[in-house]
Scaffold this active site. Structure first.
Site, mmCIF file in Angstrom:
data_model
loop_
_atom_site.group_PDB
_atom_site.id
_atom_site.type_symbol
_atom_site.label_atom_id
_atom_site.label_comp_id
_atom_site.label_asym_id
_atom_site.label_seq_id
_atom_site.Cartn_x
_atom_site.Cartn_y
_atom_site.Cartn_z
ATOM 1 N N GLU A 174 0.819 -1.215 0.000
ATOM 2 C CA GLU A 174 0.000 0.000 0.000
ATOM 3 C C GLU A 174 0.853 1.266 0.000
ATOM 4 O O GLU A 174 0.733 2.125 0.883
ATOM 5 C CB GLU A 174 -0.983 -0.023 1.169
ATOM 6 C CG GLU A 174 -1.887 -1.249 1.095
ATOM 7 C CD GLU A 174 -2.947 -1.317 2.196
ATOM 8 O OE1 GLU A 174 -2.867 -0.547 3.164
ATOM 9 O OE2 GLU A 174 -3.864 -2.146 2.060
ATOM 10 N N ASN A 184 2.625 -4.392 -3.534
ATOM 11 C CA ASN A 184 1.254 -4.875 -3.374
ATOM 12 C C ASN A 184 0.326 -3.693 -3.098
ATOM 13 O O ASN A 184 0.634 -2.859 -2.244
ATOM 14 C CB ASN A 184 1.267 -5.821 -2.145
ATOM 15 C CG ASN A 184 0.073 -6.706 -2.030
ATOM 16 O OD1 ASN A 184 -0.395 -7.247 -3.038
ATOM 17 N ND2 ASN A 184 -0.423 -6.892 -0.815
ATOM 18 N N HIS A 223 -9.242 -6.586 -3.029
ATOM 19 C CA HIS A 223 -10.410 -6.528 -2.143
ATOM 20 C C HIS A 223 -11.482 -5.814 -2.965
ATOM 21 O O HIS A 223 -11.566 -4.580 -2.973
ATOM 22 C CB HIS A 223 -10.084 -5.745 -0.874
ATOM 23 C CG HIS A 223 -9.026 -6.394 -0.028
ATOM 24 N ND1 HIS A 223 -9.250 -7.584 0.623
ATOM 25 C CD2 HIS A 223 -7.749 -6.038 0.241
ATOM 26 C CE1 HIS A 223 -8.138 -7.925 1.284
ATOM 27 N NE2 HIS A 223 -7.222 -7.012 1.056
ATOM 28 N N GLU A 271 -4.795 -10.847 -2.291
ATOM 29 C CA GLU A 271 -5.700 -10.733 -1.133
ATOM 30 C C GLU A 271 -7.164 -10.740 -1.574
ATOM 31 O O GLU A 271 -7.994 -10.010 -1.028
ATOM 32 C CB GLU A 271 -5.406 -9.447 -0.337
ATOM 33 C CG GLU A 271 -3.972 -9.308 0.113
ATOM 34 C CD GLU A 271 -3.723 -8.094 1.008
ATOM 35 O OE1 GLU A 271 -4.686 -7.512 1.552
ATOM 36 O OE2 GLU A 271 -2.549 -7.717 1.157
ATOM 37 N N ASP A 325 -10.931 -10.915 -2.194
ATOM 38 C CA ASP A 325 -12.236 -11.165 -1.567
ATOM 39 C C ASP A 325 -13.207 -10.129 -2.119
ATOM 40 O O ASP A 325 -12.792 -9.231 -2.864
ATOM 41 C CB ASP A 325 -12.185 -11.170 -0.024
ATOM 42 C CG ASP A 325 -11.638 -9.906 0.613
ATOM 43 O OD1 ASP A 325 -11.532 -8.874 -0.093
ATOM 44 O OD2 ASP A 325 -11.320 -9.939 1.815
HETATM 45 C C1 XIL Z 1 -6.048 -7.257 7.784
HETATM 46 C C2 XIL Z 1 -6.260 -8.575 8.505
HETATM 47 O O1 XIL Z 1 -7.027 -9.413 7.707
HETATM 48 C C3 XIL Z 1 -6.961 -8.313 9.821
HETATM 49 O O2 XIL Z 1 -7.075 -9.513 10.539
HETATM 50 C C4 XIL Z 1 -6.185 -7.267 10.602
HETATM 51 O O3 XIL Z 1 -6.846 -6.948 11.759
HETATM 52 C C5 XIL Z 1 -5.981 -6.015 9.780
HETATM 53 O O4 XIL Z 1 -5.348 -6.342 8.581
HETATM 54 N N1 XIL Z 1 -4.873 -5.092 3.296
HETATM 55 C C6 XIL Z 1 -3.784 -5.786 3.752
HETATM 56 C C7 XIL Z 1 -3.935 -6.754 4.848
HETATM 57 O O5 XIL Z 1 -2.701 -5.684 3.167
HETATM 58 O O6 XIL Z 1 -2.781 -6.865 5.645
HETATM 59 C C8 XIL Z 1 -5.133 -6.438 5.719
HETATM 60 O O7 XIL Z 1 -5.283 -7.514 6.636
HETATM 61 C C9 XIL Z 1 -6.362 -6.241 4.878
HETATM 62 C C10 XIL Z 1 -6.167 -5.108 3.914
#
Ligand code: XIL
Length: 352
Positions: free
Chosen positions: A150, A194, A234, A264, A266
């Site tokens: 990020e 990422n 996401h 990641e 979802d």
């Molecule tokens: C999230 C985890 O899933 C949670 O359990 C935690 O509390 C916060 O972080 N982007 C990312 C991840 O790169 O590391 C994040 O993960 C979700 C968003």
């Protein structure tokens, strides 16, 4: 560690977790063209046998949802707490799965002491020591790292460098430093930058794609050893995927000599209809559109979902539904049944 040793170690810790044979067969059966994996939550990994079974049945690689973040690994400057990653890597190796590492430089999940870092010398020393220590410890066992997570800002129409203790003290150069240090610590690992919000048919997403391409070009011009771009993915369920623009973006990234992967995945379903069939169908469609847009151009080196079951997901932390219904962001439902999203992913990773 060999599988047998780990089962013994786990047993010693009071965790009768693995049934020999059943899980091994499942893992061996699931060889797919593109490795599929999931982020793992440490609590249920220790307590929920159905969760372990699902991971073994469906995944060829795993990544810790936490555990490798600074706040977990580094409670104080002198401490490295490896409990969570060691547990996960032992589970992965015992079951023939590969690992990814997440993450070495991020603005969030930082311990308080690290947020107090000041000046170029102190900040770069801590960043380098951390990366050398952690990547070095797992050298050869974690073949792919989210080195920088990020990097892009998210606070207005102009997308720039996101605020962090790293950026505040080192500017954009923190990215260079993180990648060079990771490269030296494990010359064979895939090093990934990422980020999220790169997929949608929105002005914001389009600006983020542009900003990411500009950043990647600058990194390439400075010979920073980035190998791949990770789409966090996401996916906001209420936003269309811009298939053409995502394909064009992937092709521009490939033209720079970089790979892509999905890190990641979802679907954020807080704005989607309550009806479960309808909701799951839209979620699967979004996932299919993203994977299709990438596959039209190249094979991603991996497809990883941020969790495997709706039972354990980060989504309600930020995106609870107003109607009180549980979120359904992931490929398996809360009872580990395959949802349409899982069928879409399986087709995509099988090369369909
Ligand atoms: C999230 C985890 O899933 C949670 O359990 C935690 O509390 C916060 O972080 N982007 C990312 C991840 O790169 O590391 C994040 O993960 C979700 C968003």
């Amino acid at each position: 560690m060999r599988r047998r040793d780990f089962v013994t170690a786990a047993g010693a810790a009071g965790l009768a977790l693995w049934t020999r044979g059943l899980f091994e067969r499942a893992a061996a059966a699931s060889h797919s063209a593109i490795p599929f994996g999931a982020a793992v939550s440490d609590g249920p990994l220790q307590t929920d046998a159905a969760y372990q079974k699902a991971l073994i049945e469906h995944c060829q690689l795993l990544v810790g949802e936490g555990g490798m973040k600074w706040a977990d690994l580094r409670p104080s400057p002198s401490q490295y707490v490896y409990d969570q990653p060691d547990r996960l890597i032992a589970f992965a190796e015992a079951n023939g799965m590969k690992m990814r590492g997440h993450t070495l430089a991020w603005y969030a999940a930082m311990p308080d002491w690290a947020l107090q870092l000041k000046g170029e010398a102190e900040t770069s020393r801590e960043l380098m020591t951390h990366i050398e220590t952690v990547v070095g410890r797992y050298k050869g066992r974690i073949p792919s790292w989210d080195v920088v997570n990020e990097a892009l800002s998210d606070d207005g129409p102009r997308v720039g460098l996101r605020d962090s203790v790293w950026a505040a003290n080192l500017g954009e150069y923190y990215i260079d430093l993180a990648f060079h240090t990771a490269r030296a610590a494990d010359p064979a690992a895939q090093l990934v930058i990422n980020d999220y919000g790169l997929e949608a048919a929105t002005a914001k997403s389009s600006a983020r794609r542009r900003a990411m391409l500009d950043l990647l070009r600058r990194l390439r011009d400075r010979d920073v050893p980035v190998q791949a771009l990770g789409f966090q993915a996401h996916l906001p369920g209420n936003e269309e995927i811009d298939k053409d623009e995502v394909s064009r973006f992937v092709s521009d990234v490939k033209d720079m000599g970089l790979d892509v992967l999905v890190t990641e995945l979802d679907v954020i379903d807080d704005q989607l209809p309550a009806d479960i069939e309808e909701r799951d169908a839209i979620a699967a469609k979004r996932v299919g559109a993203l994977l299709g847009a990438i596959l039209d151009v190249t094979r991603p080196t991996a497809v990883v979902t941020w969790g495997i079951t709706d039972r354990y997901t980060w989504v309600p932390i930020w995106y609870k539904r107003a109607d009180g219904q549980a979120n359904r962001p992931l490929p398996l439902d809360e009872d580990y049944r395959e949802k349409p999203m899982m069928r879409t992913i399986k087709q995509a990773v099988a090369g369909a």
